[in-house]
Design a protein around this motif. Structure first.
Motif, PDB file in Angstrom:
ATOM      1  N   UNK A 269     -16.655  74.920 173.254  1.00 57.22           N
ATOM      2  CA  UNK A 269     -15.585  74.035 172.794  1.00 57.22           C
ATOM      3  C   UNK A 269     -14.200  74.694 172.785  1.00 57.22           C
ATOM      4  N   UNK A 270     -14.156  75.994 172.566  1.00 56.61           N
ATOM      5  CA  UNK A 270     -12.872  76.694 172.600  1.00 56.61           C
ATOM      6  C   UNK A 270     -12.271  76.616 173.999  1.00 56.61           C
ATOM      7  N   UNK A 271     -13.091  76.862 174.997  1.00 57.87           N
ATOM      8  CA  UNK A 271     -12.637  76.787 176.383  1.00 57.87           C
ATOM      9  C   UNK A 271     -12.231  75.355 176.742  1.00 57.87           C
ATOM     10  N   UNK A 272     -12.963  74.385 176.217  1.00 53.76           N
ATOM     11  CA  UNK A 272     -12.639  72.978 176.478  1.00 53.76           C
ATOM     12  C   UNK A 272     -11.291  72.596 175.862  1.00 53.76           C
ATOM     13  N   UNK A 273     -10.965  73.179 174.724  1.00 52.03           N
ATOM     14  CA  UNK A 273      -9.655  72.898 174.127  1.00 52.03           C
ATOM     15  C   UNK A 273      -8.534  73.442 174.999  1.00 52.03           C
ATOM     16  N   UNK A 274      -8.731  74.619 175.583  1.00 54.67           N
ATOM     17  CA  UNK A 274      -7.730  75.182 176.494  1.00 54.67           C
ATOM     18  C   UNK A 274      -7.516  74.251 177.684  1.00 54.67           C
ATOM     19  N   UNK A 275      -8.624  73.794 178.265  1.00 52.49           N
ATOM     20  CA  UNK A 275      -8.538  72.927 179.445  1.00 52.49           C
ATOM     21  C   UNK A 275      -7.852  71.604 179.110  1.00 52.49           C
ATOM     22  N   UNK A 276      -8.005  71.141 177.868  1.00 52.84           N
ATOM     23  CA  UNK A 276      -7.407  69.876 177.450  1.00 52.84           C
ATOM     24  C   UNK A 276      -5.932  70.014 177.091  1.00 52.84           C
ATOM     25  N   UNK A 277      -5.437  71.237 177.036  1.00 56.26           N
ATOM     26  CA  UNK A 277      -4.047  71.441 176.661  1.00 56.26           C
ATOM     27  C   UNK A 277      -3.810  71.310 175.170  1.00 56.26           C
ATOM     28  N   UNK A 278      -4.840  71.611 174.381  1.00 58.59           N
ATOM     29  CA  UNK A 278      -4.738  71.533 172.920  1.00 58.59           C
ATOM     30  C   UNK A 278      -4.794  72.937 172.339  1.00 58.59           C
ATOM     31  N   UNK A 279      -3.817  73.324 171.533  1.00 60.13           N
ATOM     32  CA  UNK A 279      -3.835  74.670 170.954  1.00 60.13           C
ATOM     33  C   UNK A 279      -5.015  74.842 170.013  1.00 60.13           C
ATOM     34  N   UNK A 280      -5.503  76.092 169.907  1.00 59.78           N
ATOM     35  CA  UNK A 280      -6.725  76.346 169.150  1.00 59.78           C
ATOM     36  C   UNK A 280      -6.561  77.492 168.175  1.00 59.78           C
ATOM     37  N   UNK A 281      -7.221  77.349 167.025  1.00 61.46           N
ATOM     38  CA  UNK A 281      -7.402  78.451 166.092  1.00 61.46           C
ATOM     39  C   UNK A 281      -8.899  78.587 165.876  1.00 61.46           C
ATOM     40  N   UNK A 282      -9.367  79.822 165.744  1.00 61.44           N
ATOM     41  CA  UNK A 282     -10.814  80.011 165.652  1.00 61.44           C
ATOM     42  C   UNK A 282     -11.148  81.303 164.927  1.00 61.44           C
ATOM     43  N   UNK A 283     -12.425  81.475 164.683  1.00 60.52           N
ATOM     44  CA  UNK A 283     -12.924  82.640 163.961  1.00 60.52           C
ATOM     45  C   UNK A 283     -12.683  83.924 164.747  1.00 60.52           C
ATOM     46  N   UNK A 284     -12.410  84.961 163.998  1.00 60.60           N
ATOM     47  CA  UNK A 284     -12.199  86.285 164.582  1.00 60.60           C
ATOM     48  C   UNK A 284     -13.560  86.965 164.744  1.00 60.60           C
ATOM     49  N   UNK A 285     -14.347  86.431 165.703  1.00 63.06           N
ATOM     50  CA  UNK A 285     -15.676  86.983 165.973  1.00 63.06           C
ATOM     51  C   UNK A 285     -15.743  87.381 167.445  1.00 63.06           C
ATOM     52  N   UNK A 286     -16.640  88.318 167.800  1.00 63.60           N
ATOM     53  CA  UNK A 286     -16.614  88.916 169.145  1.00 63.60           C
ATOM     54  C   UNK A 286     -16.675  87.933 170.305  1.00 63.60           C
ATOM     55  N   UNK A 287     -17.610  86.991 170.284  1.00 66.36           N
ATOM     56  CA  UNK A 287     -17.769  86.093 171.429  1.00 66.36           C
ATOM     57  C   UNK A 287     -16.539  85.225 171.640  1.00 66.36           C
ATOM     58  N   UNK A 288     -15.947  84.722 170.549  1.00 65.37           N
ATOM     59  CA  UNK A 288     -14.773  83.863 170.683  1.00 65.37           C
ATOM     60  C   UNK A 288     -13.566  84.655 171.158  1.00 65.37           C
ATOM     61  N   UNK A 289     -13.446  85.900 170.745  1.00 63.96           N
ATOM     62  CA  UNK A 289     -12.349  86.736 171.238  1.00 63.96           C
ATOM     63  C   UNK A 289     -12.559  87.075 172.712  1.00 63.96           C
ATOM     64  N   UNK A 290     -13.810  87.240 173.124  1.00 70.07           N
ATOM     65  CA  UNK A 290     -14.111  87.499 174.529  1.00 70.07           C
ATOM     66  C   UNK A 290     -13.740  86.290 175.386  1.00 70.07           C
ATOM     67  N   UNK A 291     -14.058  85.099 174.916  1.00 67.81           N
ATOM     68  CA  UNK A 291     -13.769  83.878 175.665  1.00 67.81           C
ATOM     69  C   UNK A 291     -12.299  83.479 175.549  1.00 67.81           C
ATOM     70  N   UNK A 292     -11.735  83.606 174.346  1.00 66.22           N
ATOM     71  CA  UNK A 292     -10.392  83.092 174.092  1.00 66.22           C
ATOM     72  C   UNK A 292      -9.255  84.012 174.465  1.00 66.22           C
ATOM     73  N   UNK A 293      -9.520  85.316 174.497  1.00 60.94           N
ATOM     74  CA  UNK A 293      -8.463  86.262 174.838  1.00 60.94           C
ATOM     75  C   UNK A 293      -7.251  86.107 173.942  1.00 60.94           C
ATOM     76  N   UNK A 294      -6.056  86.087 174.535  1.00 60.46           N
ATOM     77  CA  UNK A 294      -4.818  85.963 173.754  1.00 60.46           C
ATOM     78  C   UNK A 294      -4.304  84.522 173.731  1.00 60.46           C
ATOM     79  N   UNK A 295      -5.212  83.564 173.961  1.00 54.09           N
ATOM     80  CA  UNK A 295      -4.797  82.161 174.037  1.00 54.09           C
ATOM     81  C   UNK A 295      -4.950  81.419 172.717  1.00 54.09           C
ATOM     82  N   UNK A 296      -5.694  81.987 171.780  1.00 52.03           N
ATOM     83  CA  UNK A 296      -5.953  81.332 170.501  1.00 52.03           C
ATOM     84  C   UNK A 296      -5.387  82.176 169.364  1.00 52.03           C
TER      85      UNK A 296
END
Length: 352
Positions: A269-296
């Motif tokens: 869902x984090x990646x889907x928010x990027x594709x939709x052009x919607x800004x995201x905030x999310x948990x500071x956990x390893x997998x989400x940081x790996x997927x989200x990079x500096x975009x969230x």
């Protein structure tokens, strides 16, 4: 040569993460040039499946449970494929030597308290069996691969391949009138940390609505209790499971996407928010940081104050929002289901 795929979840009406993963892989596999290779899809016909796709085998089974261990195992005896691919990590008892399994996460190891005892036993048995029997293992992230190596150092081998998920890059029409919505997508369950999300919304609340999209899961009673106790309960909507098109519309027209999960193996869902052009905030956990990079923007999932602060910053800081949106769109283009399928197909085909 035949590649068999346990495809039941791809044909469920109310698909969630693993279901969509299986569905998109199969769709892309059908487009790949497969000279000398045939796909065979094994499906449990417990639901009303209307898809007309060649090479499906509906394997009838009189019992409500044990279809994978029972009926699919019988099929492996009678008419086995050259390679069997299990997109979710529970293979049949009997299978070809060339068994490929996707392990999505090991959440049950880090957060056993959010699982029933029955589910914990099943998860532990399934993972150990895969690690002992699988010819190759696929994970969606480096984090999940490292989790396997951490929890099962004696069973983990050099047969683990990381293949990230993809994302659909479809343009949605944005409705400015709906831009007061904060959207969450995922199961309403304990490990998704929805209780702390409600607490953070209570802190944040100012002309916003919280939209919860997804089916109920383990621990939902406590989540519902927290919603009913909220002074802003009338601004919290539970929409349940929605078709993919409806989810995409809500996401594209949201002011913000929030993903407070305690544990993820990837975090689609984090990646889907990027594709939709919607800004995201999310948990500071390893997998989400790996997927989200500096975009969230990341928060401590255990701290509702921090969660509310990060949501407020992403909502109100126009420069931060614009930067996050543009970075997210660019980042999402690095992921596609075509690329995921091609990498997965190579892993499967090398066994033929």
């Amino acid at each position: 040569m035949i590649i068999g795929i346990e495809a039941t979840k791809a044909f469920e009406r109310e698909k969630t993460g693993v279901g969509w993963y299986t569905y998109y892989l199969i769709e892309e596999f059908r487009k790949i040039e497969r000279e000398g290779v045939k796909l065979r899809l094994y499906v449990n016909p417990y639901s009303n499946i209307k898809y007309q796709i060649s090479n499906i085998k509906f394997l009838k089974w009189p019992l409500k449970y044990f279809w994978t261990q029972g009926r699919l195992s019988l099929e492996m005896i009678a008419n086995p494929p050259d390679v069997l691919f299990i997109p979710a990590h529970l293979p049949p008892l009997i299978h070809p030597k060339k068994l490929v399994v996707t392990i999505h996460d090991l959440a049950f190891k880090q957060y056993p308290e959010v699982y029933s005892k029955k589910e914990l036993r099943l998860q532990e048995w399934g993972i150990q069996r895969v690690l002992r029997k699988a010819w190759r293992i696929i994970t969606p992230s480096e984090f999940t691969k490292s989790e396997i190596q951490k929890y099962y150092p004696r069973l983990a081998k050099n047969n683990i391949f990381v293949v990230p998920h993809g994302v659909e890059l479809k343009t949605q029409n944005h409705n400015v009138k709906l831009k007061t919505n904060i959207v969450y997508i995922g199961r309403l369950e304990a490990k998704k940390n929805i209780v702390n999300l409600i607490k953070s919304f209570n802190i944040l609340k100012k002309n916003y609505s919280l939209i919860l999209i997804g089916p109920q899961g383990y621990g939902y009673r406590q989540i519902k209790k927290e919603i009913l106790a909220s002074p802003y309960k009338n601004y919290i909507q539970e929409l349940g499971w929605l078709p993919h098109e409806e989810v995409a519309k809500h996401l594209a027209n949201a002011r913000l996407f929030v993903f407070p999960s305690l544990y993820e193996g990837f975090g689609l869902p984090l990646l889907e928010s990027f594709a939709a052009g919607t800004p995201a905030v999310c948990s500071d956990i390893p997998a989400l940081k790996e997927v989200g990079g500096d975009c969230a923007l990341y928060f401590n999932p255990r701290d509702p104050e921090d969660m509310a602060e990060k949501m407020r910053a992403m909502i109100q800081n126009s420069a931060l929002r614009s930067e996050s949106i543009e970075r997210g769109k660019t980042h999402a283009k690095l992921f596609s289901w075509q690329r995921t399928a091609e990498k997965t197909f190579v892993i499967l085909k090398e066994g033929l």
